[in-house]
Write a protein that holds these residues in place. Structure first.
Motif, mmCIF file in Angstrom:
data_model
loop_
_atom_site.group_PDB
_atom_site.id
_atom_site.type_symbol
_atom_site.label_atom_id
_atom_site.label_comp_id
_atom_site.label_asym_id
_atom_site.label_seq_id
_atom_site.Cartn_x
_atom_site.Cartn_y
_atom_site.Cartn_z
ATOM 1 N N THR A 1 51.379 57.709 125.235
ATOM 2 C CA THR A 1 51.530 58.258 123.886
ATOM 3 C C THR A 1 51.956 59.726 123.926
ATOM 4 O OG1 THR A 1 49.165 58.736 123.776
ATOM 5 C CG2 THR A 1 49.904 56.723 122.711
ATOM 6 N N LEU A 2 51.749 60.408 125.081
ATOM 7 C CA LEU A 2 52.209 61.798 125.178
ATOM 8 C C LEU A 2 53.726 61.857 125.041
ATOM 9 C CD1 LEU A 2 50.008 63.250 128.052
ATOM 10 C CD2 LEU A 2 49.728 63.510 125.590
ATOM 11 N N ALA B 1 58.633 62.702 121.714
ATOM 12 C CA ALA B 1 59.800 62.159 121.007
ATOM 13 C C ALA B 1 59.649 62.397 119.513
ATOM 14 C CB ALA B 1 59.951 60.667 121.297
ATOM 15 N N ASP B 2 58.436 62.185 119.006
ATOM 16 C CA ASP B 2 58.180 62.358 117.582
ATOM 17 C C ASP B 2 58.435 63.794 117.154
ATOM 18 O OD1 ASP B 2 56.952 61.160 115.100
ATOM 19 O OD2 ASP B 2 55.682 62.918 115.388
ATOM 20 N N LEU B 3 58.183 64.739 118.061
ATOM 21 C CA LEU B 3 58.379 66.160 117.730
ATOM 22 C C LEU B 3 59.813 66.605 117.996
ATOM 23 C CD1 LEU B 3 54.987 67.409 119.139
ATOM 24 C CD2 LEU B 3 55.682 67.476 116.753
ATOM 25 N N GLY B 4 60.694 65.640 118.295
ATOM 26 C CA GLY B 4 62.117 65.963 118.379
ATOM 27 C C GLY B 4 62.651 66.140 119.776
ATOM 28 N N SER B 5 61.888 65.722 120.788
ATOM 29 C CA SER B 5 62.336 65.919 122.156
ATOM 30 C C SER B 5 63.093 64.694 122.649
ATOM 31 C CB SER B 5 61.111 66.177 123.044
ATOM 32 O OG SER B 5 61.511 66.470 124.331
ATOM 33 N N ARG C 1 54.222 52.436 113.272
ATOM 34 C CA ARG C 1 55.044 52.725 114.449
ATOM 35 C C ARG C 1 56.513 52.419 114.190
ATOM 36 N NH1 ARG C 1 52.835 53.593 119.277
ATOM 37 N NH2 ARG C 1 54.446 52.410 120.361
ATOM 38 N N PHE D 1 58.998 54.061 116.943
ATOM 39 C CA PHE D 1 58.577 53.606 118.276
ATOM 40 C C PHE D 1 58.783 52.107 118.434
ATOM 41 C CE2 PHE D 1 55.527 57.259 117.608
ATOM 42 C CZ PHE D 1 56.369 58.152 118.241
ATOM 43 N N PRO E 1 63.160 58.009 117.498
ATOM 44 C CA PRO E 1 62.079 58.821 116.897
ATOM 45 C C PRO E 1 62.434 60.299 116.813
ATOM 46 C CG PRO E 1 61.207 57.419 118.643
ATOM 47 C CD PRO E 1 62.683 57.202 118.619
ATOM 48 N N TYR E 2 63.172 60.820 117.847
ATOM 49 C CA TYR E 2 63.412 62.257 117.868
ATOM 50 C C TYR E 2 64.483 62.703 116.894
ATOM 51 C CZ TYR E 2 66.743 60.457 121.351
ATOM 52 O OH TYR E 2 67.684 59.728 121.995
ATOM 53 N N GLU E 3 65.072 61.742 116.169
ATOM 54 C CA GLU E 3 66.033 62.146 115.144
ATOM 55 C C GLU E 3 65.552 61.801 113.744
ATOM 56 O OE1 GLU E 3 69.751 60.462 116.356
ATOM 57 O OE2 GLU E 3 70.017 61.964 117.942
ATOM 58 N N VAL F 1 60.490 62.603 110.355
ATOM 59 C CA VAL F 1 59.122 62.124 110.213
ATOM 60 C C VAL F 1 58.307 62.710 111.345
ATOM 61 C CG1 VAL F 1 57.718 60.041 110.376
ATOM 62 C CG2 VAL F 1 59.929 59.936 109.268
ATOM 63 N N ASN F 2 57.057 63.079 111.095
ATOM 64 C CA ASN F 2 56.160 63.417 112.194
ATOM 65 C C ASN F 2 54.933 62.555 112.099
ATOM 66 O OD1 ASN F 2 57.420 66.664 112.106
ATOM 67 N ND2 ASN F 2 57.434 65.377 113.905
ATOM 68 N N MET F 3 54.272 62.426 113.259
ATOM 69 C CA MET F 3 53.140 61.511 113.308
ATOM 70 C C MET F 3 51.951 62.214 113.934
ATOM 71 S SD MET F 3 53.100 57.657 114.573
ATOM 72 C CE MET F 3 51.660 56.813 115.191
ATOM 73 N N PHE G 1 48.747 61.223 116.011
ATOM 74 C CA PHE G 1 48.328 60.036 116.743
ATOM 75 C C PHE G 1 46.814 59.861 116.692
ATOM 76 C CE2 PHE G 1 52.448 61.046 118.225
ATOM 77 C CZ PHE G 1 53.028 59.841 118.570
ATOM 78 N N ALA H 1 47.005 62.709 121.239
ATOM 79 C CA ALA H 1 48.120 62.880 122.173
ATOM 80 C C ALA H 1 48.498 64.347 122.354
ATOM 81 C CB ALA H 1 49.345 62.060 121.733
ATOM 82 N N PHE I 1 55.597 73.238 120.336
ATOM 83 C CA PHE I 1 56.481 72.308 121.032
ATOM 84 C C PHE I 1 57.617 71.774 120.143
ATOM 85 C CE2 PHE I 1 57.780 68.194 122.703
ATOM 86 C CZ PHE I 1 57.962 68.474 124.042
ATOM 87 N N GLY I 2 57.241 71.302 118.946
ATOM 88 C CA GLY I 2 58.233 70.709 118.059
ATOM 89 C C GLY I 2 59.299 71.705 117.628
ATOM 90 N N ARG J 1 50.094 70.527 114.758
ATOM 91 C CA ARG J 1 51.301 70.226 115.525
ATOM 92 C C ARG J 1 52.228 69.303 114.735
ATOM 93 N NH1 ARG J 1 51.016 67.084 121.211
ATOM 94 N NH2 ARG J 1 50.727 65.365 119.774
ATOM 95 N N SER J 2 51.620 68.354 113.996
ATOM 96 C CA SER J 2 52.475 67.408 113.287
ATOM 97 C C SER J 2 53.019 67.994 111.984
ATOM 98 C CB SER J 2 51.705 66.113 113.013
ATOM 99 O OG SER J 2 50.551 66.388 112.260
ATOM 100 N N LYS K 1 56.590 71.386 111.768
ATOM 101 C CA LYS K 1 58.032 71.235 111.528
ATOM 102 C C LYS K 1 58.344 70.977 110.060
ATOM 103 C CE LYS K 1 60.697 69.450 114.659
ATOM 104 N NZ LYS K 1 61.322 68.444 115.540
#
Lengths: 310, 383
Positions: A206-207, A212-216, B67, B72, B92-94, B97-99, B101, B105, B118-119, B166-167, B170
């Motif tokens: 999930t890390l 990926a969720d944060l745009g990576s 998901r 995902f 997901p990276y485009e 939406v943010n999630m 977990f 995570a 990070f984001g 974190r979520s 952005k």
């Protein structure tokens, strides 16, 4: 009542003590004592006798004066010889180079392997890891001899290259540094894959989803998440390969050329060809000192990991 | 049900307004894993600024649906639109939406600040702006003093807040939350519910929350979709879900309820009369869903809508009243729960508030009591 408890705890302590003492005793007998003997010989002088080195300790008796003296002679010229002769320094440096290249190759090949196995279907991971360990079921020497057949001129690789027309004549890879790299990378690869696999397999998938969720993008996520988190595995695997590779003797002896200079070979020559045990012992002690540094790094990293509570 | 809606009654109800376009549209989405159908032809419309809850037990498909929104998982069939854009094939990276977990995570090798930053780093936001926005976020979740710590040096509640920061950093238009309060203890959970709702209202973000906790869903959300075996059992406001369940599953999943099987004997406008041997009386229901005479139905009545009395009631038409013997009493302080056994063996659950302070209860074990309720109390369930 409390006396019973005290006795029981004593027995418990005694039992635990035995369990700890056995491996310590083993190490004392078969590691520390031989090490001290070698360390002692490294300060002796080479003589033509049986055994071929002088005694460090002498009991001198002066009959005229009626006195006795204890004489301890430490000959440190063996160590000066190591510093003074190019051969030894070159052999050390070359050993470090070959071990470093081997470690790098093992890492470059082993990391994708370990990653793929860790990401495979859980039911397939066992068999795949089994395949990594499978070569150990055959004798090490037989596998090295097989490489001779593969690498020699008119060997498998040479014939294949000739058949595809890439080369016009037989190609001799054997008896070169490259043959040593190939052979050693092959030998030590499982030692790299095993610790890498165990760190990668423990990683929470999930890390990567969070990244990926944060745009990576996947490759960037690999660099910023997977790679740093697998660093303990990379360090453990590299040291497991590097440390024995520095002192490797068999593979360079069988696959390497006459100019493949490695410290293991020098050591063998000093012991068995020159029969100069004191110098050979000094070489061995110096090699140990060279290796103590990476071992200390390993211990430090492991300690830090344990501290982080993972 | 203990949950009181936290939301102000003056909330928007965009789903009532036909002119509104939904922000998230899930159109006949099906997801199968091998033979297993996790999500079965689900259609949903979720509007801007909603706090939408997907409520269901484990294996109900709620997390799979979330998901798919995050990207995902890809739907086996059907389409997902976010802000009018078809999400098929968008990684997901485009996605906008943010999630958050369930396991949070958090990246264990980074400090709290680095986790939150990070984001923004992925979008190449200038360094100074990253610093400001991270500080602002950490301030909002009251973790300003913890920026240099690593996740393993934080408590569960603090980690949860880092994950939230974190979520949100952005500034997503849509935030997906997977069991956001699942790992917290009860006290902390109740406090965090308020915080989540406040943050959601302040930032104007659309929240979609997956939860198995009905109380959590009732307290926080503007609307709830109750899911069961990959299908949506009912969508509605907390009140609608609780007071007007559409089917047995929803009625029984949310809170506790008494079910009486019977047969429709008479209908008059939206009034329905049901004969029920199980209840031992005729049941008159006002504002009922129409059902043809003679059809088998269940009548659901919430425990708190039934009145208990030891004295015989004045004579009436005999409807909506039955007698039984008190078998069990559970004193919970604010209310007491009575389990009353009817002559036919059926047990009815009744809750009554303890309005006065007394040590001796007026109704006690083995008392014969009369149960009664008003026509508005019951709900007719045809399925």
């Amino acid at each position: 009542m409390s006396a019973v408890v005290a006795i029981l705890s004593r027995v418990g302590l005694w039992g635990r003590g035995v369990v700890v003492a056995i491996p310590y005793l083993w190490l004392l007998l078969f590691f520390l004592v031989p090490f001290l003997i070698v360390f002692g010989i490294s300060f002796a002088e080479s003589i033509i006798a049986q055994p071929p080195y002088s005694s460090l300790v002498d009991w001198l008796r002066d009959e005229d004066a009626g006195t006795s003296k204890l004489q301890i002679l430490l000959n440190i010229s063996n160590y000066f010889r190591l510093g003074g002769d190019d051969l030894y320094i070159l052999a050390y440096l070359n050993s470090l180079k070959i071990a470093a290249v081997t470690t790098l190759f093992c890492l470059l090949i082993g990391y994708p392997m370990a990653y793929a196995i860790a990401k495979a279907d859980p039911a397939r991971r066992g068999p795949l890891m089994m395949l990594v360990i499978l070569p150990f079921w055959t004798s090490f020497l037989i596998r090295i001899y097989a490489w001779i057949g593969i690498l020699k001129g008119n060997g498998v690789i040479s014939n294949l290259l000739e058949w595809t027309g890439l080369t016009s004549g037989p190609v001799e890879i054997l008896y070169s540094d490259w043959a040593v790299y190939i052979g050693m990378t092959y030998c030590y690869l499982p030692f790299m894959v095993l610790p890498l696999y165990s760190t990668l397999e423990k990683m929470d998938p999930t890390l990567l989803e969070a990244a990926a969720d944060l745009g990576s993008r996947p490759f960037k996520a690999f660099l910023s998440i997977t790679l740093p988190l697998s660093l303990p595995g990379i360090i453990a695997g590299s040291l497991l390969v590097f440390i024995p590779a520095v002192g490797e003797f068999v593979t360079p002896e069988l696959l390497g050329g006459p100019d493949t200079l490695m410290i293991g070979r020098v050591l063998w020559n000093e012991f068995f060809a020159n029969r100069d045990w004191p110098v050979a012992s000094a070489v061995a002690i110096a090699l140990l000192l060279v290796l103590v540094v990476p071992i200390m790094i390993f211990q430090h990293v492991q300690g830090k990991q344990a501290e982080a509570g993972r | 049900m203990a949950g009181q809606p936290i939301r102000k009654p003056t909330r928007l109800e965009p789903w009532q307004d036909a002119g509104q376009t939904p922000y998230v549209r899930i159109d006949k989405v099906t997801k199968t894993f091998g033979d297993f159908v996790a999500v079965d032809e689900v259609s949903l419309s979720i509007y801007r600024n909603e706090f939408f809850a997907l409520l269901g037990g484990s294996g109900s498909g709620k997390t799979t649906l979330l998901r798919m929104l995050a990207g995902f998982e890809q739907p086996t069939e059907g389409k997902i639109y976010i802000d009018g854009v078809d999400m098929a094939g968008i990684p997901p990276y485009e996605r906008p939406v943010n999630m958050m977990f369930q396991s949070y995570a958090l990246f264990p090798h980074m400090t709290v600040e680095q986790n939150v930053a990070f984001g923004l780093k992925q979008d190449n936001v200038p360094k100074a702006e990253i610093r400001d926005r991270v500080a602002e976020m950490l301030g909002m979740v009251q973790l300003s003093a913890f920026g240099k710590r690593r996740p393993h040096q934080l408590s569960g509640g603090q980690r949860q807040r880092v994950a939230l920061a974190r979520s949100l950093v952005k500034r997503p238009k849509l935030l997906l939350l997977d069991e956001p309060l699942g790992a917290l203890d009860k006290k902390l959970r109740e406090r965090t519910q308020f915080e989540l709702v406040n943050i959601q209202e302040k930032l104007g973000v659309t929240f979609i929350v997956v939860t198995h906790d009905q109380e959590e869903a009732m307290t926080m959300s503007s609307r709830i979709a109750v899911m069961n075996h990959g299908v949506i059992a009912q969508v509605g406001t907390p009140t609608e879900i609780y007071e007007y369940p559409h089917n047995r599953f929803v009625a029984e999943f949310i809170g506790s309820i008494n079910m009486f099987d019977g047969r429709v004997v008479e209908t008059d406008g939206d009034q329905v009369l049901v004969a029920s041997e199980e209840a031992g009386c005729d049941l008159l229901i006002a504002h009922a869903t129409p059902a043809p005479v003679g059809s088998p139905v269940s009548v659901a009545i919430r425990p708190e809508k039934i009145a208990l009395s030891k004295e015989p009631l004045p004579d009436g038409d005999g409807r909506n009243r039955t007698t039984g013997i008190v078998r069990e009493i559970a004193y919970l302080g604010d209310v007491s729960i009575y389990l009353v056994q009817l002559p036919n063996g059926k047990t009815v659950r009744v809750t009554a508030p303890n309005v006065t302070r007394r040590t001796e209860m007026p109704i006690t074990w083995e008392d014969e009591v009369t149960l009664s309720w008003r026509p508005f109390a019951g709900v007719v369930l045809t399925q």
